[in-house]
Structures are given as structure tokens and as C-alpha cells.
Design a protein around this motif. Structure first.
Motif, short mmCIF file in Angstrom:
data_model
loop_
_atom_site.label_atom_id
_atom_site.label_comp_id
_atom_site.label_asym_id
_atom_site.label_seq_id
_atom_site.Cartn_x
_atom_site.Cartn_y
_atom_site.Cartn_z
N ARG A 42 0.83 -1.22 0.00
CA ARG A 42 0.00 0.00 0.00
C ARG A 42 0.86 1.26 0.00
O ARG A 42 0.48 2.29 -0.57
N LEU A 43 2.02 1.19 0.65
CA LEU A 43 2.92 2.34 0.72
C LEU A 43 3.73 2.53 -0.56
O LEU A 43 4.31 3.60 -0.78
N MET A 44 3.79 1.48 -1.39
CA MET A 44 4.59 1.53 -2.63
C MET A 44 3.71 1.15 -3.82
O MET A 44 3.90 0.09 -4.43
N PRO A 45 2.76 1.98 -4.17
CA PRO A 45 1.79 1.61 -5.22
C PRO A 45 2.39 1.39 -6.61
O PRO A 45 1.77 0.74 -7.45
N ASP A 46 3.60 1.90 -6.84
CA ASP A 46 4.23 1.72 -8.16
C ASP A 46 5.07 0.45 -8.24
O ASP A 46 5.61 0.14 -9.30
N GLN A 47 5.18 -0.27 -7.15
CA GLN A 47 5.97 -1.50 -7.11
C GLN A 47 5.04 -2.70 -7.14
O GLN A 47 4.09 -2.77 -6.37
N GLN A 48 5.31 -3.67 -8.00
CA GLN A 48 4.49 -4.88 -8.08
C GLN A 48 4.96 -5.90 -7.03
O GLN A 48 6.16 -6.07 -6.80
N PHE A 49 3.99 -6.59 -6.42
CA PHE A 49 4.27 -7.63 -5.44
C PHE A 49 3.55 -8.91 -5.87
O PHE A 49 2.38 -8.86 -6.24
N VAL A 50 4.25 -10.03 -5.80
CA VAL A 50 3.66 -11.34 -6.10
C VAL A 50 3.78 -12.19 -4.84
O VAL A 50 4.87 -12.36 -4.29
N LEU A 51 2.65 -12.70 -4.38
CA LEU A 51 2.61 -13.59 -3.22
C LEU A 51 2.24 -14.99 -3.73
O LEU A 51 1.17 -15.17 -4.31
N ALA A 52 3.15 -15.94 -3.54
CA ALA A 52 2.95 -17.28 -4.10
C ALA A 52 2.96 -18.31 -2.99
O ALA A 52 3.86 -18.34 -2.15
N TRP A 53 1.92 -19.16 -2.99
CA TRP A 53 1.84 -20.21 -1.98
C TRP A 53 0.87 -21.29 -2.41
O TRP A 53 0.20 -21.19 -3.43
N ARG A 54 0.83 -22.32 -1.60
CA ARG A 54 -0.16 -23.38 -1.74
C ARG A 54 -0.74 -23.62 -0.35
O ARG A 54 -0.04 -24.03 0.56
N ALA A 55 -2.01 -23.32 -0.17
CA ALA A 55 -2.67 -23.44 1.14
C ALA A 55 -3.37 -24.78 1.24
O ALA A 55 -4.45 -24.97 0.68
N ASP A 56 -2.76 -25.73 1.95
CA ASP A 56 -3.35 -27.05 2.13
C ASP A 56 -3.88 -27.24 3.56
O ASP A 56 -4.89 -27.87 3.77
#
Length: 197
Positions: A42-56
Motif C-alpha cells: 500500500r505504501l509503494m503503489p508503483d511496485q508490483q508484489f507477487v505472493l505465491a503459496w499453496r494453502a493445504d
């Protein structure tokens, strides 16, 4: 005696292209600092973030629902579901393409496999300055150790200036599975000689 984990540095290797996104991969859980990543995004709106996981795990699914809902309101955050088959290949691809890996864990993590996998791919890692992180990261060389939201933002901005070659070389020299094996054998030999217990 402490023997750090090792990883398959012949599998986790550098990729051909680096993109301008910051990666988190791990469990979708509050202890891993996912809420902190969303705050930073939210503080860095020009930066892309990718959150990768597998929720089992049911606990992870519960947290994932919260994060999926929160991410809807943050356009620079994308959540990726890692596949069951090809899980490690998918992670490797993300490590290779990421500008940096961000792991703002909220507890004293004893070691981070994600950290050394990312480094083996040449990707700098951004961690809190606690737990095992200072033993893994060379500040300003293979990543950044942070204490505040401002530190994290600065580290993300500066991550592109770090040498991916240096990250890879450090991971191979210190965290290859063969290095880990040699350290265990040396420790066992010291114990057998009565030099350490």
C-alpha cells in the motif's frame, strides 16, 4: 554446533530475465509477515508484489481467505497459487524472475529455506534483522536486513543495485547441499574424536 541447511544449487539457478516484482513465497500465515507485505504494498503503489503459496492446511486456508480479500483492494498485489505437481519448478521460475524476495517473518525463524533457494537463483533477499537472518544475509551484498517499514521500502528500492552473481556465488559457497553434508561429517568426526559433544 550449528550446521545450516543446504539446497540443490544445481536446480535453483539463475534465469535469463529479471522482472520488476518483489516476491513472497511461503505459507499464507500471519507468522510469516504477509500482513506486513500488504502494508508495504500500500505504501509503494508503483511496485508490483507477487505472493505465491499453496494453502493445504486448514489454518493456512483460513489466513489465505483474509489475504485474498485484502489483496482485492491493492492493485499492485497478485496472489499466485503454486501447483502441487511442479511446485519447486514454479517457485524456481518466480525466484529467477523476481527483483527481490521479501520475507518479513514475525518470529525468530531458525532458518529460511526460501532464503537460500532465492539466493541460489541470484535473487537478493530482504529479511527482518533477527533470528537466523544475519547468519544468512550479507547486508548490502546478498540482501538487506530491516527493522522498520521504512527500511523495507528502502531495501526494495535498492534491491536492483545488488549483484545477482554475488548472491548466487554466496549461496553455492555456503549453502549448497554438499557443503551442508561436509559440515555434518566434520562435526560427527569431531564428536567421535571426543573434541565436541
Amino acid at each position: 554446533a550449528v550446521v545450516g541447511y543446504g539446497t540443490a544449487t544445481e536446480f535453483y539457478t539463475e534465469g535469463p530475465t529479471v522482472e520488476d516484482f518483489v516476491l513472497y513465497t511461503g505459507r499464507p500465515h500471519v507468522s510469516k509477515g504477509v500482513h506486513t507485505i500488504l502494508r508495504i504494498a500500500r505504501l509503494m503503489p508503483d511496485q508490483q508484489f507477487v505472493l505465491a503459496w499453496r494453502a493445504d492446511d486448514p489454518d493456512h486456508v483460513k489466513h489465505e481467505e483474509v489475504y485474498l480479500e485484502a489483496a482485492k483492494a491493492i492493485p499492485n498485489v497478485r496472489i499466485v497459487q503454486l501447483p502441487l505437481e511442479g511446485h519447486h519448478e514454479a517457485k524456481r521460475d518466480l525466484y529467477q524472475r523476481a527483483k527481490a524476495v521479501l520475507q518479513p517473518v514475525a518470529y525468530l525463524e531458525a532458518f529460511g529455506l526460501v532464503t537460500i533457494e532465492a539466493l541460489a537463483c541470484g535473487t537478493p533477499v530482504i529479511l527482518p534483522d533477527k533470528g537466523s537472518a544475519p547468519e544468512i544475509i550479507q547486508q548490502g551484498v546478498t540482501g538487506f536486513l530491516c527493522e522498520s517499514l521504512e527500511d523495507y521500502q528502502r531495501a526494495i528500492r535498492d534491491a536492483g543495485s545488488l549483484s545477482r552473481k554475488a548472491c548466487r556465488e554466496d549461496a553455492v559457497a555456503r549453502f549448497d547441499k554438499r557443503v551442508m553434508t561436509e559440515r555434518y561429517l566434520a562435526l560427527y568426526e569431531r564428536v567421535l574424536r571426543g573434541e565436541q559433544w
